[in-house]
Design a protein around this motif. Sequence first.
Motif, PDB file in Angstrom:
ATOM      1  N   GLU A 143       1.140  -1.348  -0.516  1.00 30.20           N
ATOM      2  CA  GLU A 143      -0.182   0.293   0.128  1.00 30.20           C
ATOM      3  C   GLU A 143       0.784   1.378  -0.040  1.00 30.20           C
ATOM      4  O   GLU A 143       0.650   1.888  -1.187  1.00 30.20           O
ATOM      5  CB  GLU A 143      -1.221  -0.116   0.978  1.00 30.20           C
ATOM      6  N   ARG A 144       1.868   1.316   0.639  1.00 30.63           N
ATOM      7  CA  ARG A 144       2.991   2.745   1.051  1.00 30.63           C
ATOM      8  C   ARG A 144       3.750   2.710  -0.666  1.00 30.63           C
ATOM      9  O   ARG A 144       3.654   4.246  -1.087  1.00 30.63           O
ATOM     10  CB  ARG A 144       4.024   2.316   1.730  1.00 30.63           C
ATOM     11  N   LEU A 145       3.648   1.542  -1.195  1.00 25.33           N
ATOM     12  CA  LEU A 145       4.496   1.983  -2.584  1.00 25.33           C
ATOM     13  C   LEU A 145       3.320   1.767  -3.910  1.00 25.33           C
ATOM     14  O   LEU A 145       3.399   1.869  -4.963  1.00 25.33           O
ATOM     15  CB  LEU A 145       5.277   0.311  -3.002  1.00 25.33           C
ATOM     16  N   GLY A 146       2.070   2.081  -3.543  1.00 28.29           N
ATOM     17  CA  GLY A 146       0.941   2.169  -4.718  1.00 28.29           C
ATOM     18  C   GLY A 146      -0.310   1.146  -4.429  1.00 28.29           C
ATOM     19  O   GLY A 146      -0.538   1.202  -5.883  1.00 28.29           O
ATOM     20  N   PHE A 147       0.336   0.121  -4.207  1.00 27.78           N
ATOM     21  CA  PHE A 147      -1.014  -0.870  -4.928  1.00 27.78           C
ATOM     22  C   PHE A 147      -2.761  -0.528  -3.559  1.00 27.78           C
ATOM     23  O   PHE A 147      -1.938  -0.136  -2.874  1.00 27.78           O
ATOM     24  CB  PHE A 147      -0.327  -2.011  -4.593  1.00 27.78           C
ATOM     25  N   THR A 148      -3.458  -1.326  -4.406  1.00 25.63           N
ATOM     26  CA  THR A 148      -4.402  -1.023  -4.002  1.00 25.63           C
ATOM     27  C   THR A 148      -4.544  -2.510  -4.600  1.00 25.63           C
ATOM     28  O   THR A 148      -4.670  -2.923  -4.926  1.00 25.63           O
ATOM     29  CB  THR A 148      -5.365   0.356  -4.621  1.00 25.63           C
ATOM     30  N   VAL A 149      -6.130  -2.877  -3.206  1.00 25.19           N
ATOM     31  CA  VAL A 149      -6.770  -4.315  -3.465  1.00 25.19           C
ATOM     32  C   VAL A 149      -7.695  -4.077  -4.604  1.00 25.19           C
ATOM     33  O   VAL A 149      -8.275  -3.069  -4.420  1.00 25.19           O
ATOM     34  CB  VAL A 149      -7.392  -4.270  -2.402  1.00 25.19           C
ATOM     35  N   THR A 150      -7.831  -4.596  -5.145  1.00 26.34           N
ATOM     36  CA  THR A 150      -8.859  -5.395  -5.856  1.00 26.34           C
ATOM     37  C   THR A 150      -9.296  -6.696  -6.280  1.00 26.34           C
ATOM     38  O   THR A 150      -8.998  -7.126  -4.781  1.00 26.34           O
ATOM     39  CB  THR A 150      -7.922  -5.030  -7.253  1.00 26.34           C
ATOM     40  N   GLU A 151      -9.907  -6.849  -7.073  1.00 24.60           N
ATOM     41  CA  GLU A 151     -11.180  -7.659  -7.131  1.00 24.60           C
ATOM     42  C   GLU A 151     -10.293  -8.616  -7.552  1.00 24.60           C
ATOM     43  O   GLU A 151      -9.325  -8.787  -8.209  1.00 24.60           O
ATOM     44  CB  GLU A 151     -12.087  -8.141  -8.187  1.00 24.60           C
ATOM     45  N   SER A 152     -10.363 -10.666  -6.851  1.00 24.93           N
ATOM     46  CA  SER A 152      -9.611 -11.677  -6.987  1.00 24.93           C
ATOM     47  C   SER A 152      -9.734 -12.094  -7.736  1.00 24.93           C
ATOM     48  O   SER A 152     -10.625 -12.073  -8.535  1.00 24.93           O
ATOM     49  CB  SER A 152      -9.718 -12.149  -5.710  1.00 24.93           C
ATOM     50  N   TRP A 153      -8.616 -11.944  -8.385  1.00 22.40           N
ATOM     51  CA  TRP A 153      -7.989 -13.117 -10.316  1.00 22.40           C
ATOM     52  C   TRP A 153      -7.653 -14.465  -9.421  1.00 22.40           C
ATOM     53  O   TRP A 153      -7.702 -15.525 -10.014  1.00 22.40           O
ATOM     54  CB  TRP A 153      -7.014 -12.788 -10.624  1.00 22.40           C
ATOM     55  N   ASP A 154      -8.042 -14.747  -8.289  1.00 19.46           N
ATOM     56  CA  ASP A 154      -7.537 -16.034  -7.844  1.00 19.46           C
ATOM     57  C   ASP A 154      -7.994 -17.054  -7.015  1.00 19.46           C
ATOM     58  O   ASP A 154      -9.072 -16.025  -6.372  1.00 19.46           O
ATOM     59  CB  ASP A 154      -5.851 -16.010  -7.083  1.00 19.46           C
ATOM     60  N   GLU A 155      -8.644 -18.444  -7.159  1.00 22.15           N
ATOM     61  CA  GLU A 155      -9.637 -18.795  -6.452  1.00 22.15           C
ATOM     62  C   GLU A 155      -9.214 -19.619  -4.486  1.00 22.15           C
ATOM     63  O   GLU A 155     -10.242 -19.376  -3.992  1.00 22.15           O
ATOM     64  CB  GLU A 155     -10.118 -20.458  -6.658  1.00 22.15           C
ATOM     65  N   ARG A 156      -8.158 -19.001  -5.014  1.00 22.80           N
ATOM     66  CA  ARG A 156      -7.556 -19.663  -3.719  1.00 22.80           C
ATOM     67  C   ARG A 156      -8.416 -18.658  -1.876  1.00 22.80           C
ATOM     68  O   ARG A 156      -8.650 -16.932  -2.182  1.00 22.80           O
ATOM     69  CB  ARG A 156      -5.898 -19.684  -3.343  1.00 22.80           C
ATOM     70  N   ASP A 157      -9.128 -18.918  -1.169  1.00 26.73           N
ATOM     71  CA  ASP A 157      -8.872 -18.482   0.604  1.00 26.73           C
ATOM     72  C   ASP A 157      -7.764 -17.390   0.495  1.00 26.73           C
ATOM     73  O   ASP A 157      -7.024 -17.946   0.648  1.00 26.73           O
ATOM     74  CB  ASP A 157      -9.921 -19.042   1.054  1.00 26.73           C
ATOM     75  N   ASP A 158      -8.597 -16.564   0.950  1.00 31.23           N
ATOM     76  CA  ASP A 158      -7.187 -15.656   2.200  1.00 31.23           C
ATOM     77  C   ASP A 158      -6.480 -15.175   1.210  1.00 31.23           C
ATOM     78  O   ASP A 158      -5.446 -14.600   2.039  1.00 31.23           O
ATOM     79  CB  ASP A 158      -6.713 -16.606   3.412  1.00 31.23           C
ATOM     80  N   LEU A 159      -6.901 -14.875   0.250  1.00 31.18           N
ATOM     81  CA  LEU A 159      -5.370 -14.350  -0.554  1.00 31.18           C
ATOM     82  C   LEU A 159      -5.969 -12.434  -0.626  1.00 31.18           C
ATOM     83  O   LEU A 159      -7.262 -12.717  -1.392  1.00 31.18           O
ATOM     84  CB  LEU A 159      -5.083 -14.829  -1.653  1.00 31.18           C
ATOM     85  N   VAL A 160      -5.145 -11.829  -0.514  1.00 31.25           N
ATOM     86  CA  VAL A 160      -5.878 -10.105  -0.593  1.00 31.25           C
ATOM     87  C   VAL A 160      -4.922 -10.316  -2.456  1.00 31.25           C
ATOM     88  O   VAL A 160      -4.021 -10.031  -2.452  1.00 31.25           O
ATOM     89  CB  VAL A 160      -4.926  -9.484   0.246  1.00 31.25           C
ATOM     90  N   CYS A 161      -5.541  -9.211  -3.826  1.00 29.20           N
ATOM     91  CA  CYS A 161      -5.321  -8.666  -4.981  1.00 29.20           C
ATOM     92  C   CYS A 161      -5.006  -7.545  -4.876  1.00 29.20           C
ATOM     93  O   CYS A 161      -5.975  -6.846  -4.738  1.00 29.20           O
ATOM     94  CB  CYS A 161      -6.573  -9.594  -5.876  1.00 29.20           C
ATOM     95  N   MET A 162      -3.872  -7.188  -5.070  1.00 24.31           N
ATOM     96  CA  MET A 162      -3.464  -6.045  -5.282  1.00 24.31           C
ATOM     97  C   MET A 162      -3.062  -5.432  -6.645  1.00 24.31           C
ATOM     98  O   MET A 162      -2.535  -6.277  -7.229  1.00 24.31           O
ATOM     99  CB  MET A 162      -2.563  -5.229  -4.047  1.00 24.31           C
ATOM    100  N   GLU A 163      -3.603  -4.371  -6.514  1.00 28.16           N
ATOM    101  CA  GLU A 163      -2.504  -3.878  -8.470  1.00 28.16           C
ATOM    102  C   GLU A 163      -2.043  -2.199  -8.444  1.00 28.16           C
ATOM    103  O   GLU A 163      -2.782  -1.447  -7.452  1.00 28.16           O
ATOM    104  CB  GLU A 163      -3.389  -4.092  -9.387  1.00 28.16           C
ATOM    105  N   ARG A 164      -0.993  -1.949  -9.039  1.00 28.22           N
ATOM    106  CA  ARG A 164      -0.682  -0.711  -9.334  1.00 28.22           C
ATOM    107  C   ARG A 164      -0.441  -0.104 -10.589  1.00 28.22           C
ATOM    108  O   ARG A 164       0.004  -1.166 -11.391  1.00 28.22           O
ATOM    109  CB  ARG A 164       0.488  -0.401  -8.654  1.00 28.22           C
ATOM    110  N   ALA A 165      -1.124   0.443 -11.540  1.00 26.49           N
ATOM    111  CA  ALA A 165      -1.134   1.338 -12.662  1.00 26.49           C
ATOM    112  C   ALA A 165       0.847   1.842 -12.629  1.00 26.49           C
ATOM    113  O   ALA A 165       0.868   2.216 -11.766  1.00 26.49           O
ATOM    114  CB  ALA A 165      -2.301   2.174 -12.916  1.00 26.49           C
TER     115      ALA A 165
END
Length: 166
Positions: A143-165
């Motif tokens: 988050e400090r490096l500019g990533f934000t939480v986004t909709e998951s693309w992975d079916e595994r439970d307990d994963l947080v998916c993040m993306e940065r433009a």
Amino acid sequence: MSDQREVAVVRWPGRTPSAGAGPAELLAAYHLTTQAEKGEAVAGVEDLPDRYRVEIADPQTAFADDVVLLALSGDSAVGCLVVTAPADGRSEVKRLWTDPEFRGSGIASSLVGAALAQAAESGVGAVRLSVWKWRAGAIALYERLGFTVTESWDERDDLVCMERAL
């Protein structure tokens, strides 16, 4: 006198063949720790799922299409990160790991920064990653490096998916 150790981030394999086994030892630590955190501890590398053993046994082949970055302190690999080959306009950051003895010195930030630069050079518009929800420190770093939480693309439970433009 400062205890600060100089660390360089380099592409592997590359100019530093003296970095021993390269990322194999770091990948082993990453996967063994992750298995334990998931409540599925194993006795050793030989007991890990096949897909992880392959990465450890031959990272150069396992990540042949990707970029592997190492953080080196002298000739010792103390951190690693994989940037996947571009697909659909983005790359993915995987396997970020810092030797526990070297944590708190900015190595993970340096690796992610180098990964973002590598991804930008490859022409992608975004970088994504997934992180286990219990790794609060890693999530805060992203988050400090500019990533934000986004909709998951992975079916595994307990994963947080993040993306940065980029």
